[in-house]
Design a protein around this motif. Sequence first.
Motif, PDB file in Angstrom:
ATOM      1  N   TYR A   1       8.042   7.530  -0.590  1.00 24.29           N
ATOM      2  CA  TYR A   1       6.771   7.576   0.250  1.00 24.29           C
ATOM      3  C   TYR A   1       7.186   7.329   1.716  1.00 24.29           C
ATOM      4  O   TYR A   1       7.949   6.460   1.975  1.00 24.29           O
ATOM      5  N   PRO A   2       6.550   8.026   2.778  1.00 25.84           N
ATOM      6  CA  PRO A   2       6.883   7.573   4.035  1.00 25.84           C
ATOM      7  C   PRO A   2       6.328   6.144   4.521  1.00 25.84           C
ATOM      8  O   PRO A   2       5.420   5.618   3.782  1.00 25.84           O
ATOM      9  N   SER A   3       7.190   5.379   5.301  1.00 24.46           N
ATOM     10  CA  SER A   3       7.017   4.191   5.620  1.00 24.46           C
ATOM     11  C   SER A   3       5.471   3.913   6.216  1.00 24.46           C
ATOM     12  O   SER A   3       5.232   2.830   6.064  1.00 24.46           O
ATOM     13  N   ASP A   4       4.869   4.834   6.765  1.00 23.77           N
ATOM     14  CA  ASP A   4       3.522   4.800   7.523  1.00 23.77           C
ATOM     15  C   ASP A   4       2.489   5.318   6.707  1.00 23.77           C
ATOM     16  O   ASP A   4       1.305   5.671   6.966  1.00 23.77           O
ATOM     17  N   ALA A   5       2.686   5.670   5.497  1.00 22.43           N
ATOM     18  CA  ALA A   5       1.761   6.575   4.583  1.00 22.43           C
ATOM     19  C   ALA A   5       0.566   5.493   4.358  1.00 22.43           C
ATOM     20  O   ALA A   5       0.780   4.416   4.130  1.00 22.43           O
ATOM     21  N   PRO A   6      -0.634   6.313   4.358  1.00 21.00           N
ATOM     22  CA  PRO A   6      -1.710   5.158   4.028  1.00 21.00           C
ATOM     23  C   PRO A   6      -1.684   4.725   2.583  1.00 21.00           C
ATOM     24  O   PRO A   6      -1.311   5.395   1.873  1.00 21.00           O
ATOM     25  N   GLN A   7      -2.288   3.498   2.382  1.00 18.54           N
ATOM     26  CA  GLN A   7      -2.395   3.031   1.215  1.00 18.54           C
ATOM     27  C   GLN A   7      -3.902   3.106   0.569  1.00 18.54           C
ATOM     28  O   GLN A   7      -4.768   2.996   1.131  1.00 18.54           O
ATOM     29  N   PRO A   8      -3.939   3.397  -0.705  1.00 16.71           N
ATOM     30  CA  PRO A   8      -3.080   3.390  -1.704  1.00 16.71           C
ATOM     31  C   PRO A   8      -2.053   4.748  -1.587  1.00 16.71           C
ATOM     32  O   PRO A   8      -2.676   5.789  -0.998  1.00 16.71           O
ATOM     33  N   LEU A   9      -0.923   4.851  -1.960  1.00 22.52           N
ATOM     34  CA  LEU A   9      -0.001   5.968  -1.817  1.00 22.52           C
ATOM     35  C   LEU A   9      -0.395   6.987  -2.615  1.00 22.52           C
ATOM     36  O   LEU A   9      -0.236   6.901  -3.897  1.00 22.52           O
ATOM     37  N   SER A  10      -0.666   8.141  -2.085  1.00 20.43           N
ATOM     38  CA  SER A  10      -1.135   9.319  -2.728  1.00 20.43           C
ATOM     39  C   SER A  10      -0.258  10.342  -2.792  1.00 20.43           C
ATOM     40  O   SER A  10       0.617  10.563  -1.865  1.00 20.43           O
ATOM     41  N   GLU A  11       0.041  11.322  -3.774  1.00 19.42           N
ATOM     42  CA  GLU A  11       0.909  12.330  -3.797  1.00 19.42           C
ATOM     43  C   GLU A  11       0.952  13.052  -2.790  1.00 19.42           C
ATOM     44  O   GLU A  11       1.760  13.950  -2.177  1.00 19.42           O
ATOM     45  N   SER A  12      -0.231  13.486  -1.962  1.00 12.57           N
ATOM     46  CA  SER A  12      -0.458  14.288  -0.991  1.00 12.57           C
ATOM     47  C   SER A  12       0.380  13.723   0.210  1.00 12.57           C
ATOM     48  O   SER A  12       0.215  14.411   1.176  1.00 12.57           O
ATOM     49  N   SER A  13       0.651  12.453   0.467  1.00 11.82           N
ATOM     50  CA  SER A  13       1.518  11.867   1.388  1.00 11.82           C
ATOM     51  C   SER A  13       2.899  12.167   1.296  1.00 11.82           C
ATOM     52  O   SER A  13       3.722  12.046   2.424  1.00 11.82           O
ATOM     53  N   LEU A  14       3.559  12.490   0.186  1.00 13.43           N
ATOM     54  CA  LEU A  14       4.876  13.017   0.182  1.00 13.43           C
ATOM     55  C   LEU A  14       5.314  13.996   1.141  1.00 13.43           C
ATOM     56  O   LEU A  14       4.784  15.052   1.482  1.00 13.43           O
ATOM     57  N   GLY A  15       6.402  13.904   1.882  1.00 14.11           N
ATOM     58  CA  GLY A  15       6.889  14.488   3.056  1.00 14.11           C
ATOM     59  C   GLY A  15       6.321  14.352   4.255  1.00 14.11           C
ATOM     60  O   GLY A  15       6.542  15.310   5.333  1.00 14.11           O
ATOM     61  N   GLN A  16       5.419  13.557   4.378  1.00 15.04           N
ATOM     62  CA  GLN A  16       4.525  13.360   5.661  1.00 15.04           C
ATOM     63  C   GLN A  16       5.159  12.598   6.612  1.00 15.04           C
ATOM     64  O   GLN A  16       4.413  12.220   7.615  1.00 15.04           O
ATOM     65  N   GLY A  17       6.353  12.018   6.516  1.00 15.03           N
ATOM     66  CA  GLY A  17       6.906  11.144   7.520  1.00 15.03           C
ATOM     67  C   GLY A  17       8.139  10.462   7.206  1.00 15.03           C
ATOM     68  O   GLY A  17       8.916  10.941   6.094  1.00 15.03           O
ATOM     69  N   ALA A  18       8.827   9.550   8.191  1.00 15.25           N
ATOM     70  CA  ALA A  18      10.019   9.111   7.994  1.00 15.25           C
ATOM     71  C   ALA A  18      10.118   8.209   6.658  1.00 15.25           C
ATOM     72  O   ALA A  18       9.063   7.470   6.318  1.00 15.25           O
ATOM     73  N   PHE A  19      11.472   8.071   6.024  1.00 12.28           N
ATOM     74  CA  PHE A  19      11.376   6.900   4.960  1.00 12.28           C
ATOM     75  C   PHE A  19      11.818   5.493   5.576  1.00 12.28           C
ATOM     76  O   PHE A  19      12.318   5.515   6.569  1.00 12.28           O
ATOM     77  N   GLU A  20      11.587   4.519   4.772  1.00 12.78           N
ATOM     78  CA  GLU A  20      11.717   3.162   5.094  1.00 12.78           C
ATOM     79  C   GLU A  20      13.349   2.879   5.285  1.00 12.78           C
ATOM     80  O   GLU A  20      13.955   3.171   4.496  1.00 12.78           O
ATOM     81  N   GLY A  21      13.580   2.432   6.522  1.00 14.80           N
ATOM     82  CA  GLY A  21      14.969   2.183   7.071  1.00 14.80           C
ATOM     83  C   GLY A  21      15.954   1.520   6.086  1.00 14.80           C
ATOM     84  O   GLY A  21      16.969   2.497   5.800  1.00 14.80           O
ATOM     85  N   PRO A  22      15.646   0.497   5.435  1.00 15.11           N
ATOM     86  CA  PRO A  22      16.820  -0.324   4.654  1.00 15.11           C
ATOM     87  C   PRO A  22      17.184   0.797   3.385  1.00 15.11           C
ATOM     88  O   PRO A  22      18.341   0.719   2.833  1.00 15.11           O
ATOM     89  N   ILE A  23      16.300   1.431   2.938  1.00 13.66           N
ATOM     90  CA  ILE A  23      16.386   2.091   1.612  1.00 13.66           C
ATOM     91  C   ILE A  23      16.379   3.754   1.876  1.00 13.66           C
ATOM     92  O   ILE A  23      16.276   4.368   0.859  1.00 13.66           O
TER      93      ILE A  23
END
Length: 306
Positions: free
Chosen positions: A108-130
């Motif tokens: 899930y993108p690092s700035d995806a709204p919570q709770p994380l829904s499958e509709s958020s997949l591919g909608q932003g950048a990934f969390e840096g360390p991982i």
Amino acid sequence: MATVLVTGASGMLGQHLVPMLEKKGYLILAPSQDEIDLTDAAAISSFIGSNSIDVVVHCAAYVAGIASSTTKKHHSFDANVSMGMNLIRSCLEHGITKLLNVGSATVYPSDAPQPLSESSLGQGAFEGPIEGYALSKYVVYRACAMANEQHNTSFKTILPCNLFGPYDNFSLETGHMLPAILHRMHQAKEQQNAPIVIWGDGSAKREFLYASDLADFICFSLDNFESLPEVMNVGSGVEVSVNEMHQHMAKIIGYSGELQHDLDKPVGRLRRYLDLQHQQRLGWSPKTPFEEALAITYDYLRRTLE
């Protein structure tokens, strides 16, 4: 009964899953790393082509804790993408239409709204360390989805929250947060309750799932494969802060030392909580409360250290 190929059978999830599947009557193929190198496309194709396989459960992954993931991003990305893509290609080559891909909620993108829904997949950048691990898991999920579109396969992906349990990697250097801290607190107790340093202020929250419960969900999934969506979250629905996790551990271990905080250490995202609407619709829920699973896990760790 159906024949199931389980990759990563010697890992934490695989060691919980294989006995459950065997108990349900499935015929299991569970080659070790010595028997088949999943990063070797020819080896995978040869193995799959020489066996009659009805469904593949892809549990294998290169995983590491936040500290190790930060320094080995490319290796994590390369290994996981290679394994996943080789497996998908071999399934397509040999006519296997059912694959259950065990992904990760790190996609899930690092700035995806919570709770994380499958509709958020591919909608932003990934969390840096991982980033390396997260991107690799996303690539394999999307490859499954595109294979379904082009080849009319039924490749499904599940996105579990943070797993833990017996057979985990308890290394202080490369283990994930929970098993590494559990090991560290055990050592601290043995050292006259030496202080434990918590990374950050301890307010970050995580959703944990006992590995045996995820194995149970996978068994459930194979029995209800057509009802599964193409991608779905799997979780406990319970958030635990890092401070609360340490407190639960201290109670189980009998640790009475000081819990300190190092505000200069990385903590990752402050919250990763999953939307479990698909899981709820299917009527499945985990059986093991967090505290009970933590106690079982500590008992396993303690026995391995004796």
